[in-house]
Design an enzyme around this catalytic site. Structure first.
Site, short mmCIF file in Angstrom:
data_model
loop_
_atom_site.label_atom_id
_atom_site.label_comp_id
_atom_site.label_asym_id
_atom_site.label_seq_id
_atom_site.Cartn_x
_atom_site.Cartn_y
_atom_site.Cartn_z
N ASP A 1 0.85 -1.20 0.00
CA ASP A 1 0.00 0.00 0.00
C ASP A 1 0.89 1.25 0.00
OD1 ASP A 1 0.97 -0.54 2.58
OD2 ASP A 1 -0.82 0.18 3.61
N HIS B 1 9.71 -0.34 9.10
CA HIS B 1 8.80 -1.50 9.13
C HIS B 1 8.91 -2.37 7.87
CE1 HIS B 1 6.87 0.32 12.60
NE2 HIS B 1 6.55 1.40 11.90
#
Ligand code: BDR
Ligand code: CA
Length: 317
Positions: free
Chosen positions: A10, A240
């Site tokens: 995303d 991340h």
């Protein structure tokens, strides 16, 4: 040996970092970027994925996936973390190319059946496309080499709530379905990623070494670093999504614990990833500690080569 990879994403600032790392890594062949809502709406995610592939002159498929979760309404995109268009303060960037006409889960199924037991699936957004993949082709579990998922907070607090990490929180039902399936999963969650930090100087160095792609990563990191200052009180970029891809290229930098997992799908704790008593669940390899300094260095060393690798790719035709 080269790893064939599909990144379900995303994009997203740290997604862009993960993707450029994968594009530049000599041991990774990215077969496809498949997109999902999350940090941005799915149409933005698709446009951004196409832009990233074009920036690197990288010949991979891009396919659009889910616009919303399997069962519940979509949470708003996290524009406050990633910017209105997903790349910090940058305005919308328009790709030249178009996405594959097939939906993401079909592209993933087709590729995994074409290369049985060869493909690593790296979902770094909500797990909706992966749950759809299981519904569409239940036997696909035996065709996938492994999943390396960025998501979850098993032995630590969440980041969107005290309990939940953003990717799992955005579609907890999908995540629970993915953890219930019988396939090998490695979970790169907040247990390690919230301790893996690059800083502004690291990204300025990338711009010096690779003005085009490193420069783009430096520009977008600025917004993300300012956001993290409001959360952790330090000017840092939590790595991340890049950590999930480094876990594929450098598994020795991470230690794991095998834990079957459930996801809480209702109530205050929605989106929490918890150890499961269900003996039928295959244990997930949960990342519990990592050499953060070496993970950052590995990421930076590869990303410093992005422009050179792009030029070599262009020259090779
Ligand atoms: C995850 O959520 C998104 O904001 C990031 O791209 C990452 O995938 C971290 O919780
Ligand atoms: Ca992401």
């Amino acid at each position: 040996m080269t790893t064939k990879l599909i990144i379900d994403t995303d994009p997203g600032i740290d997604d862009a970092m993960a993707i450029h790392y994968a594009f530049a890594h000599p041991d990774i062949e990215v077969l496809a970027l498949t997109t999902v809502f999350g940090n941005v709406w799915v149409e933005q995610a698709t446009r951004n994925a196409l832009v990233l592939a074009e920036q690197a002159h990288y010949p991979c498929l891009v396919a659009e996936g889910a616009a919303r979760p399997i069962t519940m309404p979509a949470n708003d995109p996290s524009h406050y973390v990633h910017g209105d268009e997903g790349f910090g303060d940058l305005p919308a960037m328009m790709p030249k190319g178009k996405a594959d006409p097939r939906p993401a889960h079909e592209v993933i199924a087709d590729l995994c059946r074409q290369y049985p037991q060869e493909i690593v699936l790296a979902p770094v957004g909500p797990l909706t496309n992966i749950a759809r993949l299981l519904d569409y082709d239940p036997e696909i579990t035996s065709y996938v080499k492994k999943l390396v998922i960025m998501g979850g907070a098993v032995f630590c607090n969440g980041n969107v709530t005290d309990y939940a990490e953003a990717n799992i929180w955005n579609d907890p039902h999908a995540a629970d379905q993915v953890f219930a399936a019988d396939w090998p999963i490695e979970l790169i969650g907040l247990d390690i990623t919230q301790k893996i930090k690059c800083n502004g100087d690291d990204f300025k160095m990338l711009e010096d070494k690779a003005p085009e792609i490193g420069g783009f990563l430096n520009r977008i990191s600025d917004f993300y670093i300012k956001f993290y200052h409001t959360v952790v009180g330090e000017y840092v970029c939590l790595m991340h999504d890049p950590t999930a891809i480094v876990a594929i290229t450098n598994p020795d930098l991470i230690t794991y614990q095998d834990v079957p997992l459930n996801v809480i799908t209702a109530g205050d704790e929605i989106g929490q990833t918890v150890p499961s008593d269900d003996a039928t669940r295959r244990p997930v390899r949960v990342a519990v500690s990592a050499d953060g300094a070496k993970i950052c260095k590995t990421f930076l060393d590869i990303c410093a080569e992005t422009d050179k690798i792009k030029t070599d790719r262009q020259n090779a035709g």
